[in-house]
Design a protein around this motif. Structure first.
Motif, PDB file in Angstrom:
ATOM      1  N   LEU A 200       0.752  -0.987  -0.092  1.00 40.37           N
ATOM      2  CA  LEU A 200      -0.088  -0.067   0.051  1.00 40.37           C
ATOM      3  C   LEU A 200       0.757   1.317  -0.015  1.00 40.37           C
ATOM      4  O   LEU A 200       0.412   2.294  -0.572  1.00 40.37           O
ATOM      5  N   ILE A 201       1.974   1.307   0.661  1.00 44.20           N
ATOM      6  CA  ILE A 201       2.714   2.428   0.783  1.00 44.20           C
ATOM      7  C   ILE A 201       3.440   2.516  -0.547  1.00 44.20           C
ATOM      8  O   ILE A 201       3.558   3.700  -1.083  1.00 44.20           O
ATOM      9  N   TRP A 202       3.767   1.531  -1.022  1.00 45.54           N
ATOM     10  CA  TRP A 202       4.381   1.474  -2.502  1.00 45.54           C
ATOM     11  C   TRP A 202       3.611   2.078  -3.768  1.00 45.54           C
ATOM     12  O   TRP A 202       3.487   3.145  -4.403  1.00 45.54           O
ATOM     13  N   ILE A 203       2.064   1.531  -3.505  1.00 44.84           N
ATOM     14  CA  ILE A 203       1.154   2.019  -4.550  1.00 44.84           C
ATOM     15  C   ILE A 203       0.870   3.649  -4.472  1.00 44.84           C
ATOM     16  O   ILE A 203       0.607   4.247  -5.277  1.00 44.84           O
ATOM     17  N   LEU A 204       0.757   3.961  -3.154  1.00 51.01           N
ATOM     18  CA  LEU A 204       0.062   5.177  -2.718  1.00 51.01           C
ATOM     19  C   LEU A 204       1.127   6.309  -2.972  1.00 51.01           C
ATOM     20  O   LEU A 204       0.721   7.370  -3.566  1.00 51.01           O
ATOM     21  N   LEU A 205       2.570   5.925  -2.693  1.00 56.35           N
ATOM     22  CA  LEU A 205       3.359   6.936  -2.755  1.00 56.35           C
ATOM     23  C   LEU A 205       4.191   6.784  -3.910  1.00 56.35           C
ATOM     24  O   LEU A 205       4.917   8.004  -4.297  1.00 56.35           O
TER      25      LEU A 205
END
Length: 330
Positions: A200-205
């Motif tokens: 989720l951190i990868w996809i959002l940021l």
């Protein structure tokens, strides 16, 4: 983006330079349509030659034979996992099956099916009908399925080896060490939760973006100029190398710890309780297939059939071998 254009068009420009074409005014394109139009002109404006042909080819599509073969093998792997699932549910009260922890085995089957699903998506994302937004969603979905599936597939095996190590090596006088399946399921859930948070951190940021490139191949003869134009898509994110190293380091640390546990518990009990052999073989297969996939994707990324074959084959062989090593001894 300009660097990607240079990479894709370098071969065509070198050939054009040899034939005397002046392409200097054609490089700074305002749009993709203008880029393709000018490249088409590059192929058709061949006044020094008596004849010229220009063909459009979709270089990003897979061979139909290879695609059908790999999808057929993947389907066989999925059917085999469903057979093992039915076997486990039907014989879950059998003594040997209960010794192998059927609840954890079901979770391993779930993980293997998720990895099979990522391989299916790898074949789907190269089809002609896939648009750019759909391509980005497919890429992210394939990545999520592979990461979460690998944790679900290896987590139960690691948990059972850890439990075997604790039970046989840390015995307390007048007290029996009991580690239930529920505790191991919680441990596996923690691994999956860590995957979800990182993804989720990868996809959002740092969201994945797909870029389209055009590859031009010029073949010059004494009487004609033959030009072949192919389109391809390349999906990446700004800091993809960092995220890749982060996930590889996280997964490799778990596998190394698993190899350590397998060495400690190698002579304790026997299959299906002791799955040290399964763990060792699985770790070797994963390291080999991951290494091959990294080499193919980094050095042979323009050879789409080769990349697809090694990536899908690595996933298929690893997941199917693990399932067979777990369930056939039962």
């Amino acid at each position: 983006m300009k660097a990607h254009k240079t990479m894709w068009l370098n071969k065509g420009f070198q050939c054009a330079l040899k034939t005397g074409f002046n392409y200097s005014n054609w490089f700074d394109f305002k749009s993709q349509e203008e880029e393709q139009k000018n490249l088409q002109d590059l192929c058709t404006k061949t006044t020094p030659f008596s004849s010229s042909t220009c063909e459009n080819s979709n270089s990003s599509s897979f061979s139909a034979i290879l695609l059908g073969t790999m999808l057929g093998f993947l389907t066989c792997g999925v059917l085999l996992s469903f057979f093992f699932l039915i076997f486990t549910i039907h014989f879950r009260n059998n003594r040997i099956v209960k010794m192998s922890s059927p609840n954890l085995n079901i979770m391993t089957l779930l993980g293997s099916n998720l990895t099979y699903g990522s391989a299916y998506l790898f074949g789907a994302e190269k089809q002609n009908s896939v648009t750019k937004p759909s391509m980005e969603i497919l890429f992210q979905a394939r990545l999520c399925l592979l990461c979460i599936g690998s944790s679900l597939m290896f987590g139960p095996i690691l948990g059972k080896s850890w439990r075997l190590y604790k039970v046989f090596t840390q015995q307390v006088p007048d007290r029996r060490v009991i580690i239930k399946d529920f505790q191991l399921l919680v441990m596996v859930s923690v691994l999956v939760l860590a995957d979800i948070i990182l993804l989720l951190i990868w996809i959002l940021l740092d969201p994945v973006q797909c870029l389209q490139g055009i590859n031009v191949d010029l073949q010059v003869t004494e009487e004609s100029l033959i030009c072949t134009m192919g389109q391809g898509q390349f999906c990446t994110s700004k800091y993809s190398d960092f995220w890749l190293l982060l996930f590889l380091g996280y997964k490799c640390s778990l596998l190394i710890y698993g190899a350590y546990l397998a060495g400690l518990t190698d002579d304790l009990s026997c299959p299906p309780v002791n799955q040290s052999l399964t763990l060792i073989i699985a770790i070797v297969l994963v390291f080999l297939s991951t290494g091959l996939m990294l080499v193919m994707n980094n050095f042979f990324y323009l050879w789409h059939n080769l990349v697809f074959g090694f990536t899908t084959g690595g996933i298929l062989v690893s997941a199917s071998t693990i399932n067979c090593l777990i369930f056939i001894p039962q």
